[in-house]
Enzyme design. Structure first.
Site, PDB file in Angstrom:
ATOM      1  N   ASN A 104      -0.015  -9.734   2.937  1.00  0.00           N
ATOM      2  CA  ASN A 104      -0.069  -8.467   2.208  1.00  0.00           C
ATOM      3  C   ASN A 104      -0.031  -8.689   0.699  1.00  0.00           C
ATOM      4  O   ASN A 104       0.661  -9.576   0.221  1.00  0.00           O
ATOM      5  CB  ASN A 104       1.086  -7.557   2.645  1.00  0.00           C
ATOM      6  CG  ASN A 104       0.993  -7.250   4.129  1.00  0.00           C
ATOM      7  OD1 ASN A 104      -0.051  -7.435   4.745  1.00  0.00           O
ATOM      8  ND2 ASN A 104       2.102  -6.809   4.708  1.00  0.00           N
ATOM      9  N   HIS A 121      -2.385 -14.178   0.201  1.00  0.00           N
ATOM     10  CA  HIS A 121      -3.600 -13.480  -0.258  1.00  0.00           C
ATOM     11  C   HIS A 121      -3.417 -12.830  -1.631  1.00  0.00           C
ATOM     12  O   HIS A 121      -4.164 -11.924  -2.018  1.00  0.00           O
ATOM     13  CB  HIS A 121      -4.029 -12.432   0.784  1.00  0.00           C
ATOM     14  CG  HIS A 121      -4.485 -13.065   2.076  1.00  0.00           C
ATOM     15  ND1 HIS A 121      -4.573 -12.359   3.246  1.00  0.00           N
ATOM     16  CD2 HIS A 121      -4.859 -14.331   2.367  1.00  0.00           C
ATOM     17  CE1 HIS A 121      -4.990 -13.173   4.217  1.00  0.00           C
ATOM     18  NE2 HIS A 121      -5.161 -14.366   3.716  1.00  0.00           N
ATOM     19  N   CYS A 129      -8.051 -13.485 -15.872  1.00  0.00           N
ATOM     20  CA  CYS A 129      -9.417 -13.545 -16.412  1.00  0.00           C
ATOM     21  C   CYS A 129     -10.256 -14.482 -15.568  1.00  0.00           C
ATOM     22  O   CYS A 129      -9.838 -15.621 -15.295  1.00  0.00           O
ATOM     23  CB  CYS A 129      -9.362 -14.034 -17.853  1.00  0.00           C
ATOM     24  SG  CYS A 129     -10.980 -14.420 -18.521  1.00  0.00           S
ATOM     25  N   CYS A 150     -10.846  -9.879 -21.149  1.00  0.00           N
ATOM     26  CA  CYS A 150      -9.800 -10.787 -21.615  1.00  0.00           C
ATOM     27  C   CYS A 150      -9.732 -10.758 -23.144  1.00  0.00           C
ATOM     28  O   CYS A 150     -10.751 -10.913 -23.813  1.00  0.00           O
ATOM     29  CB  CYS A 150     -10.111 -12.191 -21.123  1.00  0.00           C
ATOM     30  SG  CYS A 150      -8.973 -13.437 -21.721  1.00  0.00           S
ATOM     31  N   CYS A 153     -10.846 -14.491 -24.415  1.00  0.00           N
ATOM     32  CA  CYS A 153     -12.205 -15.052 -24.267  1.00  0.00           C
ATOM     33  C   CYS A 153     -13.253 -14.008 -23.912  1.00  0.00           C
ATOM     34  O   CYS A 153     -14.431 -14.347 -23.775  1.00  0.00           O
ATOM     35  CB  CYS A 153     -12.177 -16.136 -23.191  1.00  0.00           C
ATOM     36  SG  CYS A 153     -12.153 -15.463 -21.525  1.00  0.00           S
ATOM     37  N   SER A 192      -3.362  -8.728  12.919  1.00  0.00           N
ATOM     38  CA  SER A 192      -4.329  -8.886  14.016  1.00  0.00           C
ATOM     39  C   SER A 192      -4.580 -10.369  14.283  1.00  0.00           C
ATOM     40  O   SER A 192      -5.160 -10.729  15.296  1.00  0.00           O
ATOM     41  CB  SER A 192      -5.643  -8.192  13.631  1.00  0.00           C
ATOM     42  OG  SER A 192      -6.114  -8.715  12.402  1.00  0.00           O
ATOM     43  N   GLU A 218      -0.057  -3.187  19.492  1.00  0.00           N
ATOM     44  CA  GLU A 218      -1.214  -3.567  20.319  1.00  0.00           C
ATOM     45  C   GLU A 218      -1.243  -5.078  20.505  1.00  0.00           C
ATOM     46  O   GLU A 218      -1.160  -5.810  19.510  1.00  0.00           O
ATOM     47  CB  GLU A 218      -2.530  -3.150  19.624  1.00  0.00           C
ATOM     48  CG  GLU A 218      -2.668  -1.682  19.315  1.00  0.00           C
ATOM     49  CD  GLU A 218      -2.627  -0.849  20.620  1.00  0.00           C
ATOM     50  OE1 GLU A 218      -2.069   0.269  20.566  1.00  0.00           O
ATOM     51  OE2 GLU A 218      -3.101  -1.380  21.649  1.00  0.00           O
ATOM     52  N   ALA A 234       6.846  -2.284  13.510  1.00  0.00           N
ATOM     53  CA  ALA A 234       7.695  -3.158  12.681  1.00  0.00           C
ATOM     54  C   ALA A 234       8.971  -2.442  12.259  1.00  0.00           C
ATOM     55  O   ALA A 234      10.066  -3.014  12.323  1.00  0.00           O
ATOM     56  CB  ALA A 234       6.912  -3.601  11.444  1.00  0.00           C
TER      57      ALA A 234
HETATM   58  N1  APR Z   1       3.996  -2.129  13.057  1.00  0.00           N
HETATM   59  C1  APR Z   1       3.511  -3.324  13.492  1.00  0.00           C
HETATM   60  N2  APR Z   1       2.180  -3.579  13.619  1.00  0.00           N
HETATM   61  C2  APR Z   1       1.329  -2.577  13.324  1.00  0.00           C
HETATM   62  C3  APR Z   1       1.771  -1.295  12.901  1.00  0.00           C
HETATM   63  C4  APR Z   1       3.177  -1.093  12.759  1.00  0.00           C
HETATM   64  N3  APR Z   1       3.689   0.064  12.341  1.00  0.00           N
HETATM   65  N4  APR Z   1       0.678  -0.507  12.704  1.00  0.00           N
HETATM   66  C5  APR Z   1      -0.422  -1.286  13.000  1.00  0.00           C
HETATM   67  N5  APR Z   1      -0.021  -2.523  13.382  1.00  0.00           N
HETATM   68  C6  APR Z   1      -0.848  -3.690  13.732  1.00  0.00           C
HETATM   69  C7  APR Z   1      -2.222  -3.386  14.304  1.00  0.00           C
HETATM   70  O1  APR Z   1      -2.159  -3.228  15.728  1.00  0.00           O
HETATM   71  C8  APR Z   1      -3.020  -4.630  13.908  1.00  0.00           C
HETATM   72  O2  APR Z   1      -2.908  -5.640  14.907  1.00  0.00           O
HETATM   73  O3  APR Z   1      -1.092  -4.374  12.526  1.00  0.00           O
HETATM   74  C9  APR Z   1      -2.294  -5.130  12.641  1.00  0.00           C
HETATM   75  C10 APR Z   1      -3.080  -4.979  11.343  1.00  0.00           C
HETATM   76  O4  APR Z   1      -4.204  -5.824  11.444  1.00  0.00           O
HETATM   77  P1  APR Z   1      -5.279  -5.859  10.242  1.00  0.00           P
HETATM   78  O5  APR Z   1      -5.591  -4.502   9.818  1.00  0.00           O
HETATM   79  O6  APR Z   1      -6.373  -6.751  10.711  1.00  0.00           O
HETATM   80  O7  APR Z   1      -4.465  -6.520   9.031  1.00  0.00           O
HETATM   81  P2  APR Z   1      -4.116  -8.065   8.777  1.00  0.00           P
HETATM   82  O8  APR Z   1      -3.896  -8.805  10.052  1.00  0.00           O
HETATM   83  O9  APR Z   1      -3.035  -8.095   7.795  1.00  0.00           O
HETATM   84  O10 APR Z   1      -5.479  -8.585   8.094  1.00  0.00           O
HETATM   85  C11 APR Z   1      -5.527  -9.897   7.609  1.00  0.00           C
HETATM   86  O11 APR Z   1      -7.609  -9.435   6.518  1.00  0.00           O
HETATM   87  O12 APR Z   1      -8.819  -7.864   5.422  1.00  0.00           O
HETATM   88  C12 APR Z   1      -8.133  -9.041   5.248  1.00  0.00           C
HETATM   89  O13 APR Z   1      -7.064  -9.900   3.321  1.00  0.00           O
HETATM   90  C13 APR Z   1      -6.964  -8.893   4.288  1.00  0.00           C
HETATM   91  O14 APR Z   1      -4.718  -9.814   4.481  1.00  0.00           O
HETATM   92  C14 APR Z   1      -5.740  -9.139   5.174  1.00  0.00           C
HETATM   93  C15 APR Z   1      -6.303  -9.963   6.311  1.00  0.00           C
END
Ligand code: APR
Length: 261
Positions: A104, A121, A129, A150, A153, A192, A218, A234
Site C-alpha cells: 500500500n 510500492h 524529480c 523541479c 533542474c 489478491s 475471498e 482485516a
Molecule cells: N479485509 C481484508 N481483505 C479485503 C478486504 C477487507 N476489508 N476488502 C477486500 N479485501 C481483499 C480482496 O478480496 C482482494 O483479495 O483485498 C484484496 C485486494 O486485492 P487487490 O485489489 O488486487 O490489491 P493488492 O493485492 O494490494 O494489489 C497489489 O497491484 O495494482 C497494483 O500496485 C498495486 O499494490 C497494488 C498491487
C-alpha cells in the site's frame, strides 16, 4: 472474549513467537475507505493501469497522471487508519518483533503508529524529480495548475510510487526479504497475491519456517498456498487475533479456551 475460532496452529505459534511479519495489500485499507484495485469495485475496473500507472503513461500525459495521484492523495488525506491497522500496532506490545511489509502507498500503517514498515510500492505522500531524482514536498506541488517542475533542474515531478514495469525500491525489498527469513508467523492480509515480486514474500517466509496464515474475505492464490486461511475482514480478524494473543501472553500455558470462558 471474541467468538471467532482461530486456527490452533496459529495460536500455538503466536504464544511463543519472537517475530511476526504482516504482509498487507489494498484490502487492509478497504474499511478506511481506500478503494482496492481488483474486483468489481476495484480501481482497475474503472481506470486502465497502462494509462495511469506506467512511466510511458506519465511521459505521454503527465497532467492526467499527476491529477489522478493528486486526487487519490486528497482522498487518503481525509481518511483514518482502521481497527486492523490499530490491531497491528497493538501487536508490537505483545511480540518482540513486528514487521509490516506493505504494497500500500497510503501511509496508513505509519499513521496508525506502526514502528517498522517496509513499503514495497512506495508512498503517495512523497514525490521526486524524474530527471535529477531529488525529493519534493507534496504540499507545494499540489497546486491546482500543471505538473510541478523541479526547482533545481526543471525536470517533471512524479509521485514516489512503483509503477508497472518498474523495479521495487532495493533497500525496502532487501529488508522485507530479511524480515521474511526471520519470521515465526507471516500474516498476509487483504491482498489478491497476484503482483510480483511483492507477492512472493509470504512464500519466502514459509520456506524459511514461518507459519503462513492468509486473511481475506475471498480465497485466492495466497490462501491456497498458506498453512491456514481465515475468511474475514482485516478490521475484524486482526483485532480478534490480537485479543487472543493478549490472553495467550497474559497466561502463557493457555492455547485452548478454558471451559465456560
Ligand atoms: N479485509 C481484508 N481483505 C479485503 C478486504 C477487507 N476489508 N476488502 C477486500 N479485501 C481483499 C480482496 O478480496 C482482494 O483479495 O483485498 C484484496 C485486494 O486485492 P487487490 O485489489 O488486487 O490489491 P493488492 O493485492 O494490494 O494489489 C497489489 O497491484 O495494482 C497494483 O500496485 C498495486 O499494490 C497494488 C498491487
Amino acid at each position: 472474549m471474541n467468538s471467532r475460532e482461530l486456527p490452533r496452529r496459529l495460536l500455538d505459534r503466536l504464544a511463543t513467537a519472537h517475530s511476526v511479519l504482516v504482509f498487507t495489500g489494498a484490502g487492509m485499507s478497504a474499511e478506511s475507505g481506500v478503494p482496492t484495485f481488483r474486483g468489481a469495485e476495484g480501481i482497475w475496473s474503472t481506470f486502465k493501469p497502462e494509462e495511469l500507472a506506467t512511466m510511458n503513461a506519465f511521459l505521454r500525459n503527465p497532467q492526467l497522471v499527476w491529477e489522478w495521484y493528486a486526487h487519490r492523495r486528497t482522498i487518503i488525506a481525509t481518511i483514518q487508519p482502521n481497527a486492523g491497522h490499530r490491531a497491528v500496532v497493538a501487536m508490537e506490545k505483545l511480540v518482540p518483533h513486528v514487521v509490516i511489509v506493505t504494497q500500500n502507498i497510503d501511509n496508513l500503517h505509519r499513521r496508525a503508529g506502526s514502528t517498522t514498515v517496509y513499503e514495497l510500492h512506495g508512498n503517495i505522500e512523497r514525490n521526486y524529480c524524474v530527471k535529477c531524482g531529488s525529493p519534493h514536498q507534496p504540499d507545494a506541488e499540489t497546486a491546482p495548475v500543471g505538473v510541478p517542475r523541479c526547482a533545481s533542474c526543471g525536470g517533471l515531478i512524479r509521485p514516489d510510487v512503483v509503477w508497472f514495469g518498474e523495479m521495487l525500491p532495493e533497500d525496502e525489498w532487501n529488508a522485507a526479504v530479511r524480515a521474511a527469513n526471520g519470521a515465526d508467523v507471516c500474516l498476509s492480509v487483504g491482498t489478491s497475491g497476484v503482483v510480483y515480486p511483492a507477492a512472493s514474500i509470504p512464500s519466502i517466509a514459509r520456506r524459511a519456517g514461518a507459519l503462513h496464515v492468509d486473511v481475506n474475505p475471498e480465497p485466492g492464490p495466497l490462501s491456497e498456498a498458506a498453512d491456514e486461511f481465515i475468511r474475514g475482514l482485516a478490521g475484524e480478524v486482526l483485532p480478534d487475533i490480537v485479543g487472543r494473543l493478549e490472553e495467550l501472553r497474559s497466561r502463557p500455558n493457555i492455547t485452548e479456551p478454558e471451559k465456560g470462558l
